[in-house]
Design a protein around this motif. Structure first.
Motif, PDB file in Angstrom:
ATOM      1  N   ILE A   1       0.871  -1.191  -0.003  1.00  0.00           N
ATOM      2  CA  ILE A   1      -0.037   0.064  -0.145  1.00  0.00           C
ATOM      3  C   ILE A   1       0.875   1.420   0.094  1.00  0.00           C
ATOM      4  CG2 ILE A   1      -1.942  -0.909   1.166  1.00  0.00           C
ATOM      5  CD1 ILE A   1      -1.228   0.045   3.801  1.00  0.00           C
ATOM      6  N   ASP A   2       2.034   1.116   0.291  1.00  0.00           N
ATOM      7  CA  ASP A   2       3.131   2.311   0.271  1.00  0.00           C
ATOM      8  C   ASP A   2       3.571   2.470  -0.989  1.00  0.00           C
ATOM      9  OD1 ASP A   2       2.952   2.531   3.248  1.00  0.00           O
ATOM     10  OD2 ASP A   2       4.637   0.978   3.336  1.00  0.00           O
ATOM     11  N   GLN A   3       3.159   1.779  -2.065  1.00  0.00           N
ATOM     12  CA  GLN A   3       3.631   2.156  -3.327  1.00  0.00           C
ATOM     13  C   GLN A   3       2.492   2.693  -4.138  1.00  0.00           C
ATOM     14  OE1 GLN A   3       6.851   1.139  -3.212  1.00  0.00           O
ATOM     15  NE2 GLN A   3       6.183   0.009  -1.335  1.00  0.00           N
ATOM     16  N   VAL A   4       1.361   2.413  -3.871  1.00  0.00           N
ATOM     17  CA  VAL A   4       0.193   3.155  -4.513  1.00  0.00           C
ATOM     18  C   VAL A   4       0.332   4.737  -4.690  1.00  0.00           C
ATOM     19  CG1 VAL A   4      -2.359   3.207  -4.830  1.00  0.00           C
ATOM     20  CG2 VAL A   4      -1.064   1.091  -3.904  1.00  0.00           C
ATOM     21  N   LEU A   5       0.093   5.024  -6.043  1.00  0.00           N
ATOM     22  CA  LEU A   5       0.066   6.784  -5.833  1.00  0.00           C
ATOM     23  C   LEU A   5      -1.314   7.149  -6.485  1.00  0.00           C
ATOM     24  CD1 LEU A   5       3.215   6.970  -8.526  1.00  0.00           C
ATOM     25  CD2 LEU A   5       2.921   7.419  -5.965  1.00  0.00           C
ATOM     26  N   HIS A   6      -2.042   6.289  -7.129  1.00  0.00           N
ATOM     27  CA  HIS A   6      -3.339   6.645  -7.648  1.00  0.00           C
ATOM     28  C   HIS A   6      -4.336   5.497  -7.892  1.00  0.00           C
ATOM     29  CE1 HIS A   6      -5.437  10.431  -8.946  1.00  0.00           C
ATOM     30  NE2 HIS A   6      -5.935   9.623  -9.802  1.00  0.00           N
ATOM     31  N   VAL A   7      -5.664   5.413  -7.525  1.00  0.00           N
ATOM     32  CA  VAL A   7      -6.617   4.564  -7.611  1.00  0.00           C
ATOM     33  C   VAL A   7      -7.588   4.954  -8.509  1.00  0.00           C
ATOM     34  CG1 VAL A   7      -8.128   3.027  -6.333  1.00  0.00           C
ATOM     35  CG2 VAL A   7      -5.706   3.729  -5.485  1.00  0.00           C
ATOM     36  N   GLU A   8      -7.810   3.880  -9.428  1.00  0.00           N
ATOM     37  CA  GLU A   8      -9.367   3.841 -10.382  1.00  0.00           C
ATOM     38  C   GLU A   8     -10.078   2.734 -10.113  1.00  0.00           C
ATOM     39  OE1 GLU A   8     -10.203   2.814 -14.870  1.00  0.00           O
ATOM     40  OE2 GLU A   8      -8.637   4.162 -14.792  1.00  0.00           O
ATOM     41  N   MET A   9     -11.382   3.294  -9.851  1.00  0.00           N
ATOM     42  CA  MET A   9     -12.300   2.017  -9.328  1.00  0.00           C
ATOM     43  C   MET A   9     -13.811   2.611  -9.643  1.00  0.00           C
ATOM     44  SD  MET A   9     -12.046   2.647  -5.024  1.00  0.00           S
ATOM     45  CE  MET A   9     -13.519   1.243  -4.971  1.00  0.00           C
ATOM     46  N   VAL A  10     -14.555   1.439  -9.473  1.00  0.00           N
ATOM     47  CA  VAL A  10     -15.937   1.698  -9.629  1.00  0.00           C
ATOM     48  C   VAL A  10     -16.525   1.314  -8.255  1.00  0.00           C
ATOM     49  CG1 VAL A  10     -18.157   0.879 -10.629  1.00  0.00           C
ATOM     50  CG2 VAL A  10     -15.960   0.872 -11.948  1.00  0.00           C
ATOM     51  N   THR A  11     -17.639   2.322  -7.620  1.00  0.00           N
ATOM     52  CA  THR A  11     -17.902   2.340  -6.421  1.00  0.00           C
ATOM     53  C   THR A  11     -19.179   1.420  -6.272  1.00  0.00           C
ATOM     54  OG1 THR A  11     -19.433   4.143  -6.729  1.00  0.00           O
ATOM     55  CG2 THR A  11     -17.149   4.756  -5.883  1.00  0.00           C
ATOM     56  N   PRO A  12     -19.735   1.068  -5.188  1.00  0.00           N
ATOM     57  CA  PRO A  12     -20.997   0.191  -5.094  1.00  0.00           C
ATOM     58  C   PRO A  12     -22.242   1.086  -5.519  1.00  0.00           C
ATOM     59  CG  PRO A  12     -19.855   0.348  -2.821  1.00  0.00           C
ATOM     60  CD  PRO A  12     -19.085   1.000  -3.770  1.00  0.00           C
ATOM     61  N   ARG A  13     -22.139   2.347  -5.817  1.00  0.00           N
ATOM     62  CA  ARG A  13     -23.126   2.984  -6.524  1.00  0.00           C
ATOM     63  C   ARG A  13     -22.934   2.822  -8.015  1.00  0.00           C
ATOM     64  NH1 ARG A  13     -23.377   8.172  -2.339  1.00  0.00           N
ATOM     65  NH2 ARG A  13     -21.583   8.680  -3.442  1.00  0.00           N
ATOM     66  N   GLY A  14     -22.165   2.373  -8.561  1.00  0.00           N
ATOM     67  CA  GLY A  14     -21.758   2.475 -10.064  1.00  0.00           C
ATOM     68  C   GLY A  14     -21.125   3.593 -10.437  1.00  0.00           C
ATOM     69  N   GLU A  15     -20.398   4.389  -9.646  1.00  0.00           N
ATOM     70  CA  GLU A  15     -19.616   5.558 -10.096  1.00  0.00           C
ATOM     71  C   GLU A  15     -18.187   5.165 -10.349  1.00  0.00           C
ATOM     72  OE1 GLU A  15     -21.564   8.498  -6.513  1.00  0.00           O
ATOM     73  OE2 GLU A  15     -20.419   6.691  -6.158  1.00  0.00           O
ATOM     74  N   HIS A  16     -17.842   5.737 -11.580  1.00  0.00           N
ATOM     75  CA  HIS A  16     -16.534   5.443 -12.083  1.00  0.00           C
ATOM     76  C   HIS A  16     -15.584   6.567 -11.570  1.00  0.00           C
ATOM     77  CE1 HIS A  16     -13.419   4.395 -15.694  1.00  0.00           C
ATOM     78  NE2 HIS A  16     -12.844   4.130 -14.646  1.00  0.00           N
ATOM     79  N   VAL A  17     -14.736   6.120 -10.855  1.00  0.00           N
ATOM     80  CA  VAL A  17     -13.947   7.255 -10.074  1.00  0.00           C
ATOM     81  C   VAL A  17     -12.357   6.956 -10.276  1.00  0.00           C
ATOM     82  CG1 VAL A  17     -15.772   7.887  -8.381  1.00  0.00           C
ATOM     83  CG2 VAL A  17     -13.907   6.313  -7.612  1.00  0.00           C
ATOM     84  N   ARG A  18     -11.672   8.169  -9.933  1.00  0.00           N
ATOM     85  CA  ARG A  18     -10.172   8.039  -9.702  1.00  0.00           C
ATOM     86  C   ARG A  18      -9.603   9.052  -8.622  1.00  0.00           C
ATOM     87  NH1 ARG A  18      -7.037  11.969 -11.671  1.00  0.00           N
ATOM     88  NH2 ARG A  18      -7.845  13.419 -13.384  1.00  0.00           N
TER      89      ARG A  18
ATOM     90  N   GLY B   1      -6.498  10.247  -5.355  1.00  0.00           N
ATOM     91  CA  GLY B   1      -5.169  10.080  -4.904  1.00  0.00           C
ATOM     92  C   GLY B   1      -4.675  11.353  -4.181  1.00  0.00           C
ATOM     93  N   PRO B   2      -3.748  11.197  -3.373  1.00  0.00           N
ATOM     94  CA  PRO B   2      -3.287  12.349  -2.651  1.00  0.00           C
ATOM     95  C   PRO B   2      -2.781  13.645  -3.784  1.00  0.00           C
ATOM     96  CG  PRO B   2      -2.139  10.433  -1.935  1.00  0.00           C
ATOM     97  CD  PRO B   2      -2.837   9.815  -3.176  1.00  0.00           C
ATOM     98  N   THR B   3      -3.119  14.883  -3.224  1.00  0.00           N
ATOM     99  CA  THR B   3      -2.806  15.937  -4.007  1.00  0.00           C
ATOM    100  C   THR B   3      -2.093  16.858  -3.096  1.00  0.00           C
ATOM    101  OG1 THR B   3      -4.979  16.784  -3.459  1.00  0.00           O
ATOM    102  CG2 THR B   3      -4.698  15.791  -5.666  1.00  0.00           C
ATOM    103  N   ALA B   4      -1.833  16.616  -1.853  1.00  0.00           N
ATOM    104  CA  ALA B   4      -1.260  17.452  -0.846  1.00  0.00           C
ATOM    105  C   ALA B   4      -0.692  16.587   0.236  1.00  0.00           C
ATOM    106  CB  ALA B   4      -2.069  18.545  -0.362  1.00  0.00           C
ATOM    107  N   TRP B   5       0.779  16.893   0.588  1.00  0.00           N
ATOM    108  CA  TRP B   5       1.500  16.051   1.587  1.00  0.00           C
ATOM    109  C   TRP B   5       2.396  16.998   2.403  1.00  0.00           C
ATOM    110  CZ3 TRP B   5       0.720  14.869  -3.517  1.00  0.00           C
ATOM    111  CH2 TRP B   5       1.581  15.097  -4.376  1.00  0.00           C
ATOM    112  N   GLU B   6       3.131  16.389   3.347  1.00  0.00           N
ATOM    113  CA  GLU B   6       4.036  17.152   4.056  1.00  0.00           C
ATOM    114  C   GLU B   6       4.934  15.927   4.709  1.00  0.00           C
ATOM    115  OE1 GLU B   6       1.942  18.887   7.317  1.00  0.00           O
ATOM    116  OE2 GLU B   6       1.552  17.362   8.355  1.00  0.00           O
ATOM    117  N   ASP B   7       6.198  16.468   4.715  1.00  0.00           N
ATOM    118  CA  ASP B   7       7.022  15.408   5.319  1.00  0.00           C
ATOM    119  C   ASP B   7       7.184  15.610   6.711  1.00  0.00           C
ATOM    120  OD1 ASP B   7       8.452  15.388   2.769  1.00  0.00           O
ATOM    121  OD2 ASP B   7       9.819  16.990   2.878  1.00  0.00           O
ATOM    122  N   GLN B   8       7.301  14.462   7.343  1.00  0.00           N
ATOM    123  CA  GLN B   8       7.189  14.037   8.544  1.00  0.00           C
ATOM    124  C   GLN B   8       8.681  13.351   9.167  1.00  0.00           C
ATOM    125  OE1 GLN B   8       3.635  12.124   9.522  1.00  0.00           O
ATOM    126  NE2 GLN B   8       3.756  12.691  11.842  1.00  0.00           N
ATOM    127  N   GLU B   9       9.005  13.899   9.984  1.00  0.00           N
ATOM    128  CA  GLU B   9      10.337  13.105  10.712  1.00  0.00           C
ATOM    129  C   GLU B   9      10.046  11.791  11.076  1.00  0.00           C
ATOM    130  OE1 GLU B   9      13.562  14.174  14.180  1.00  0.00           O
ATOM    131  OE2 GLU B   9      11.985  15.546  13.979  1.00  0.00           O
TER     132      GLU B   9
END
Length: 279
Positions: free
Chosen positions: A154-171, A173-181
């Motif tokens: 799961i640490d390797q994943v950058l972006h996900v594309e999937m179909v939700t239980p409601r039938g929505e086709h979505v994509r 992923g993270p768009t903001a982040w911060e370094d953490q010691e």
């Protein structure tokens, strides 16, 4: 159902909702408990006909001439996060793709091509017959391939594309982040997602990613999908994995009974390992 496109998956989910039928999702069925099969449910089998993006040449280098339009496209979003993590490339795998084909796409098709200056390493499942986008990732993704160096699946994943239980086709992923010691990768602070305005369109070039009409908590979905169990929160149609620079050398330590050295099968196995690791 053996979907060939994401639109087939959408129609399958819509059919199940309309007729009150449960859904079970299966790629290859690497499950001791048979958790990919349910009685009286519509079985969506992803590995039979779904595109294998890895074998189709989906490896992208983020410092290439590809126009990422400032992170607004899926390629841009994946590369923005990969770059923030100090990675130079990623690969897209299909929802039914196995590690065997994904590994071949990286280690053989790309790394053995003399025209490609940079060589890459892909962290994934130990067994090639395991799905690269199924229960392995959904359950965390333990790996025998350098996970202590680069993290689990799961640490390797950058972006996900999937179909939700409601039938929505979505994509999403993270768009903001911060370094953490004390952490290897930046901590995600914001997740952004989009819906395909043309979910019944089979041609990917005609998909239109727009703001979703319904409310979807993509931040929760981002964490739920990566570790919450296979097929629990939707049907993954593709994943974008970061790639690492290929190690310059590999150390191999083997302990076995000296009397076994004469066995033909051991010799063959050793030869295969040497060839694979290029020792």
């Amino acid at each position: 159902l053996h979907p060939e496109t994401a639109s087939d998956v959408v129609r399958g989910v819509e059919f199940a909702r309309e007729h009150g039928v449960g859904i079970s999702v299966k790629v290859v069925g690497h499950s001791y408990f048979g958790s990919s099969t349910a009685r009286g449910a519509l079985l969506i089998k992803m590995s039979t006909n779904y595109p294998q993006y890895g074998m189709g040449g989906s490896l992208i280098e983020c410092d290439s001439d590809v126009d990422f339009t400032g992170g607004k496209t899926v390629d841009g979003a994946a590369c923005d996060l990969a770059t923030a993590r100090g990675k130079r490339a990623y690969i897209r795998v299909g929802g039914g793709e196995l590690f065997d084909t994904a590994y071949r796409a990286v280690f053989f098709d790309w790394n053995e091509d003399e025209a490609n200056e940079n060589k890459y390493h892909f962290v994934g499942g130990y067994c090639g017959t395991v799905s690269a986008a199924g229960g392995w990732m959904h359950s965390g993704g333990l790996s025998g391939a350098s996970m202590r160096l680069h993290g689990i699946g799961i640490d390797q994943v950058l972006h996900v594309e999937m179909v939700t239980p409601r039938g929505e086709h979505v994509r999403f992923g993270p768009t903001a982040w911060e370094d953490q010691e004390g952490y290897q990768y930046p901590r995600t602070t914001e997740v952004t997602g989009y819906c395909n305005a043309r979910p019944h369109e089979a041609d990917e070039s005609l998909w239109e990613w727009t703001e979703c009409e319904g409310e979807i908590d993509f931040a929760d979905l981002w964490y739920a999908v990566r570790g919450g169990g296979g097929g629990t929160f939707g049907i993954v149609t593709s994943l974008y994995y970061q790639l690492h620079d290929l190690p310059g050398s590999v150390q191999r330590v083997v302990a076995f009974d000296a009397q076994l050295e004469t066995r033909e099968d051991l010799k063959k196995t050793t030869a295969i390992v040497y060839d694979y690791l290029k020792l």
